[in-house]
Design an enzyme around this catalytic site. Structure first.
Site, short mmCIF file in Angstrom:
data_model
loop_
_atom_site.label_atom_id
_atom_site.label_comp_id
_atom_site.label_asym_id
_atom_site.label_seq_id
_atom_site.Cartn_x
_atom_site.Cartn_y
_atom_site.Cartn_z
N LYS A 192 -0.15 -13.57 -6.64
CA LYS A 192 -0.68 -13.08 -8.03
C LYS A 192 -1.74 -11.96 -7.66
O LYS A 192 -2.61 -12.25 -7.01
CB LYS A 192 -1.48 -14.34 -8.79
CG LYS A 192 -1.59 -13.80 -10.14
CD LYS A 192 -2.87 -14.34 -10.87
CE LYS A 192 -4.30 -13.86 -10.77
NZ LYS A 192 -4.53 -12.49 -10.88
N GLU A 268 -11.26 -16.37 1.59
CA GLU A 268 -11.81 -15.20 1.98
C GLU A 268 -12.90 -14.89 0.80
O GLU A 268 -12.24 -14.33 -0.13
CB GLU A 268 -10.99 -13.63 2.50
CG GLU A 268 -9.90 -14.20 3.36
CD GLU A 268 -10.84 -14.05 4.96
OE1 GLU A 268 -11.89 -13.77 4.92
OE2 GLU A 268 -10.03 -14.20 5.87
N CYS A 302 -16.27 -7.26 0.80
CA CYS A 302 -16.71 -8.36 0.86
C CYS A 302 -17.75 -8.39 2.24
O CYS A 302 -18.75 -9.10 2.15
CB CYS A 302 -15.80 -9.34 1.04
SG CYS A 302 -14.39 -8.81 1.95
N GLU A 351 -21.35 -2.78 -15.25
CA GLU A 351 -22.34 -3.29 -15.87
C GLU A 351 -23.31 -4.39 -14.89
O GLU A 351 -24.64 -4.24 -14.92
CB GLU A 351 -22.27 -3.85 -17.02
CG GLU A 351 -21.54 -3.19 -18.49
CD GLU A 351 -22.49 -2.22 -18.82
OE1 GLU A 351 -23.92 -2.38 -18.58
OE2 GLU A 351 -22.14 -1.30 -19.30
N GLU A 399 -24.32 -10.84 -3.78
CA GLU A 399 -23.52 -9.81 -3.44
C GLU A 399 -23.43 -8.93 -4.77
O GLU A 399 -23.24 -9.14 -5.84
CB GLU A 399 -22.13 -10.38 -3.45
CG GLU A 399 -21.14 -9.65 -2.79
CD GLU A 399 -19.77 -10.26 -2.64
OE1 GLU A 399 -19.28 -11.20 -3.29
OE2 GLU A 399 -19.14 -9.97 -1.47
#
Ligand code: NAD
Length: 500
Positions: A192, A268, A302, A351, A399
């Protein structure tokens, strides 16, 4: 203010047509069972690029049945490993031939600079498939010297139907990290793609069929996470799940896997990677690499070096140079030559990043440059630097996934080890020093899956990648990824004549 390449008034038309928008199930492009579609958007403008068939649970069922049949009835897992390797190599050749078209689709759908996609990412994808093609006929078990009169061996078998869920930041590269090892080991796949970037996975899957992949071995379902993604993670007939994305969603898919059939899961996830500049580092080089470590791919990595720790003795010089570098960053239309930074992926991420910048200001970090939107349309963000960042601030803990560099000051190596490790994440770290002892100390002390010493973001098909702590479980790439897609079967036979 930032660089020379202004955002084009009208975006340049990417030099590519979109031919594949349906789901690829059992070797055929098909509409979704519901007939629904969703738009994939151009991050330069927010306009629609194409309408894509929207897969949901029913389409995941169809894709898993096709993958199950392809696995159980063959020919894929029963083909010789050499034949499988040949198909992976033929796919790599086709992808290389179509490099520029695929790069254009990737840049259009994700907003990343076309040159980055064409010169670095798609060639790395080609390299990854050749690397795993090389493994296909080198996977085998062991003979085991057990006690007693028994001959013992292990068989390394494909695990079955692999479900794979990928994000939007490196769409085709993530496809490669997942599909390469899975197919090399003889599994079938239902992948997916991310709803923001469905185009290149469909294109690549089409090329795979041209390369001779049997129907049902690789199925691609575009669609949303809570529908198609969740259906894949909780499917009873999926034998293994691999996921890349946010830690929050990683937890959700792990739960779905546990509640359904306990399929093994590799994850991950996010990161807040320290980039440590020691007092003896080459400052110009460290500035450039710290800049690259954070701003590469619009900050949407990441493993981004998103906590830049700088020794107090070189802090002022580093800061001044880092700021000058960020101010020179070329932001603009990803199809323009020389552009280093395109738009963020979508309005939600845009945003969210602006929210983090507000938080940095409110928590009294010093805004050195940037701090807002770039241009007037699309999702461009100015390269932004905060100095005087403290460990407890939100911008030093969460993050951001955007072009926002946080610079922190440190005094000694033990202190920076403690502070660098004081994170829920443990994906990667950069270390800048000329002192071998400092490098050795930091390399061992940092609780992260990758340490780059005097370099950053060095990716190679053979180098494993993955996280400690809440950055994930398992390793991808290299020899380590094969383990994710294999079962080990122990086979024991009595020896009738133990003397031999
Ligand atoms: P996400 O984790 O929600 O999405 C990643 C993939 O998971 C997509 O394919 C998505 O459709 C799917 N997904 C979402 N919800 C799901 C569910 N309930 N079940 C199964 N699959 C599901 O990430 P996002 O919302 O696109 O981005 C949010 C944040 O995640 C970003 O701001 C960034 O911090 C982080 N992120 C990290 C990476 C990475 O490489 N580690 C990649 C993308 C985003």
């Amino acid at each position: 203010r930032f660089g020379t390449a202004a955002v084009a008034e009208e975006p340049i038309a990417p030099p590519v047509e979109i031919n594949y928008t349906k789901l690829l199930i059992n070797g055929q492009f098909v509409d979704s069972a519901s007939g629904k579609t969703f738009p994939t958007l151009d991050p330069r403008t927010g306009g629609v690029i194409a309408d894509i068939a929207e897969g949901d649970a029913e389409d995941i069922n169809r894709a898993v049945s096709a993958a199950r049949k392809a696995f159980d009835e063959g020919p894929w897992p029963k083909m010789t490993p050499y034949e499988r390797s040949r198909i992976l190599l033929r796919f790599a050749d086709l992808l290389e031939k179509h490099n520029d078209d695929v790069a254009a689709l990737e840049a259009w759908d994700s907003g990343k600079p076309y040159e980055q996609a064409a010169n670095a990412e798609i060639p790395l994808v080609v390299r990854l498939f050749r690397y795993y093609a090389g493994w296909a006929d080198k996977i085998h078990g062991l003979t085991v010297p057990a006690d007693g009169p028994h001959h013992v061996q292990t068989l390394h078998e494909p695990i079955g139907v692999a479900g794979q869920i990928i994000p939007w930041n490196f769409p085709l590269l993530m496809f490669a990290w997942k599909v390469g090892p899975a197919l090399a080991c003889g599994n079938s796949v239902v992948l997916k793609s991310a709803e923001q970037t469905p185009l290149t996975a469909l294109y690549a899957a089409k090329l795979f069929h041209e390369a001779g992949l049997p129907p049902g071995v690789l199925n691609v379902v575009s669609g949303y996470g809570p529908t198609a993604g969740a259906a894949l993670a909780s499917h009873m007939d999926v034998d293994k799940l691999a996921f890349t994305g946010s830690t929050e969603t990683g937890k959700a898919v792990l739960g779905l896997a546990a509640q359904s059939n306990l399929k093994p899961v590799t994850l991950e996830l996010g990161g807040k990677s320290p980039f440590i500049v020691c007092e003896d580092a080459d400052i110009d080089e460290a500035v450039e690499l710290a800049h690259f470590a954070l701003f590469f791919n619009q900050g949407q990595c990441c493993c981004a070096g998103s906590r830049t720790f700088v020794h107090e003795r070189v802090y002022d010089e580093f800061l001044e140079k880092a700021k000058a570098r960020a101010m020179k960053r070329i932001v603009g239309d990803p199809f323009k030559k020389g552009v280093e930074q395109g738009p963020q992926i979508d309005s939600e991420q845009f945003e969210k990043i602006l929210g983090f910048i507000r938080s940095g200001n409110e928590s009294n970090a010093t805004l050195e440059c940037g701090g807002g939107r770039f241009g007037s349309k699309g999702y461009y963000v100015q390269p932004t630097i905060f100095s005087n960042v403290q460990d407890g601030m939100l911008i030093a803990q969460e993050e951001i996934f955007g072009p926002v560099q946080s610079i922190l000051k440190f005094k000694d190596v033990n202190e920076v080890i403690r502070r660098a490790n004081a994170s829920k994440y443990g994906l990667a770290a950069g270390v800048f020093t000329k002192n071998i002892d400092t490098a050795n100390t930091l390399m061992r002390a940092l609780r992260v899956g990758t340490v780059w010493i005097n370099c950053f973001d060095v990716f190679d098909a053979a180098i494993p990648f993955g996280g400690y702590k809440m950055s994930g479980t398992g390793r991808e790439k290299g020899i380590y990824s094969l383990q994710n897609y294999l079962q080990v079967k122990a086979v024991v036979t009595p020896l009738k004549n133990p003397a031999w």
